[in-house]
Write a protein that holds these residues in place. Structure first.
Motif, short mmCIF file in Angstrom:
data_model
loop_
_atom_site.label_atom_id
_atom_site.label_comp_id
_atom_site.label_asym_id
_atom_site.label_seq_id
_atom_site.Cartn_x
_atom_site.Cartn_y
_atom_site.Cartn_z
N UNK A 176 0.86 -1.18 0.00
CA UNK A 176 0.00 0.00 0.00
C UNK A 176 0.89 1.23 0.00
N UNK A 177 0.39 2.33 -0.60
CA UNK A 177 1.15 3.57 -0.51
C UNK A 177 0.88 4.21 0.85
N UNK A 178 1.52 5.34 1.10
CA UNK A 178 1.43 5.96 2.42
C UNK A 178 0.05 6.53 2.70
N UNK A 179 -0.84 6.56 1.67
CA UNK A 179 -2.22 7.01 1.87
C UNK A 179 -3.18 5.84 1.99
N UNK A 180 -2.65 4.60 2.04
CA UNK A 180 -3.48 3.43 2.25
C UNK A 180 -4.07 2.83 0.99
N UNK A 181 -3.65 3.26 -0.19
CA UNK A 181 -4.18 2.71 -1.45
C UNK A 181 -3.41 1.46 -1.86
N UNK A 182 -4.12 0.46 -2.37
CA UNK A 182 -3.48 -0.77 -2.82
C UNK A 182 -2.59 -0.46 -4.01
#
Length: 382
Positions: free
Chosen positions: A82-88
């Motif tokens: 996941x990126x740092x914004x919580x997106x897969x």
């Protein structure tokens, strides 16, 4: 030994059964004697169907996932990034269905389950330009080493800022006072203020020189300009300077073994090493400061002789638990003062000469520093 662990789940075989290695990554690795488990970074390779065919030991260590469990799984399941914004991450980048002109993903910070941060970069391998993705190669790096480096840099900046603040505040205060009230002070008062400003300016200069030395040491760019050096005479000059500054002459004992081999070293940097070691002995040690200069075995392979300098005192010495930290940045021992960078720079200078330096307990109980330099010679005389 198999070079990579492969999976042919997409071809109807069991995911744990190695696929034929003809023409694939394993063949090229075997041809060069490369085992992915020997790589320092995590390596994950997925085939054209998005199934993991290589999952090396470093990837298993970083992710905490066993290689047999990852092989044959989809890339998204084996590496649920996941990126740092919580997106897969794999849904966001879509390596197999995205733009045909993309060939890579630059390194960036991503998160594994549990919030474990890793540095990830990817390469999209295509059999032909603009063709479908034939393979996705992913590298993983743990961020802990980088975080340690960043903490070290932050600590260095904080230390420098603290060390600069005091002398610059003094310089600013005295110069502002002199400019505003010059006529009110006597000549003796003016001289005292200017001497203080001069001493603080020297302190700032020394700090900047230390920072430059650290930068060169860390980047491997510390230059050594070798010239003939009389190490005994160099020590003698430092002792005379301390005596002229008020130290008792009988506090120093210099013993020079004769004959000494001809030493080729950088005289300025040797002076820097001697200055730091003697200052530590005078400031933090007690009793007689003994300096022994002897011929010894060279620390460099292929040379027979070297020159060794031992500086010891009769003070309390360095605790055993601190011995392994003496040459690290910011070590100051039990007494505060200074930047704690001197011995780190000393070690860097000695090693740039191809020498070695050690610390231990002196016969009289104090600290004992011993550095050894190869006799060496400049390249044009070698």
């Amino acid at each position: 030994m198999s070079v990579v662990r492969t999976s042919t789940a997409a071809a109807g075989r069991d995911a744990r059964t190695p696929a034929p290695r003809h023409g694939d990554l394993a063949d090229r690795g075997a041809d060069h004697g490369i085992d992915p488990d020997d790589l320092p970074d995590g390596l994950v390779v997925a085939d054209q169907d998005g199934r993991v065919v290589c999952f090396n030991a470093a990837a298993a260590r970083i992710t905490g996932l066993c290689a047999p469990d990852a092989l044959g799984e989809s890339l998204e399941k084996a590496l649920p990034l996941e990126d740092l914004e919580g997106r897969r991450w794999w849904q966001l980048t879509d390596p197999y269905g995205g733009l045909a002109i993309r060939v890579r993903q630059p390194e960036r910070n991503l998160l594994l389950p549990g919030g474990h941060e890793v540095l990830v970069s990817a390469r999209y391998v295509r059999a032909e330009p603009l063709g479908p993705v034939h393979r996705v190669v992913v590298t993983l790096r743990d961020t802990e080493a980088r975080r340690r480096t960043e903490r070290s840099h932050a600590e260095l900046i904080a230390t420098v800022a603290h060390e600069l603040r005091s002398p610059l505040t003094s310089v600013k205060g005295f110069t502002a006072t002199l400019l505003a009230k010059w006529e009110r002070f006597t000549d003796d008062q003016k001289r005292l203020m200017l001497e203080t400003v001069d001493a603080d300016a020297d302190r700032v200069t020394r700090l900047i020189a230390e920072l430059l030395d650290i930068s060169r040491i860390d980047s491997g760019r510390l230059e050594v300009r070798r010239q003939p050096v009389d190490i005994g005479a160099a020590v003698g000059r430092h002792i005379q300077a301390y005596v002229a500054a008020g130290q008792r002459a009988d506090r120093f004992l210099l013993r020079v073994e004769q004959p000494l081999p001809d030493l080729w070293a950088d005289p300025d940097k040797v002076d820097q090493v001697l200055s730091n070691l003697l200052e530590n002995a005078v400031r933090h040690g007690e009793g007689t400061v003994t300096i022994d200069v002897t011929a010894t075995a060279s620390p460099r392979v292929g040379e027979d002789t070297g020159t060794s300098v031992t500086v010891s005192d009769e003070g309390p010495g360095i605790p055993e638990e601190s011995m392994n930290r003496v040459f690290t940045r910011f070590w100051r021992g039990s007494k505060r003062g200074g930047t704690g960078l001197g011995l780190y720079i000393v070690k860097g200078i000695v090693e740039a000469h191809g020498g070695t330096i050690t610390v231990g307990r002196a016969p009289a109980g104090g600290a004992e520093f011993r550095f050894t330099l190869p006799v060496a010679a400049p390249a044009y005389l070698a």
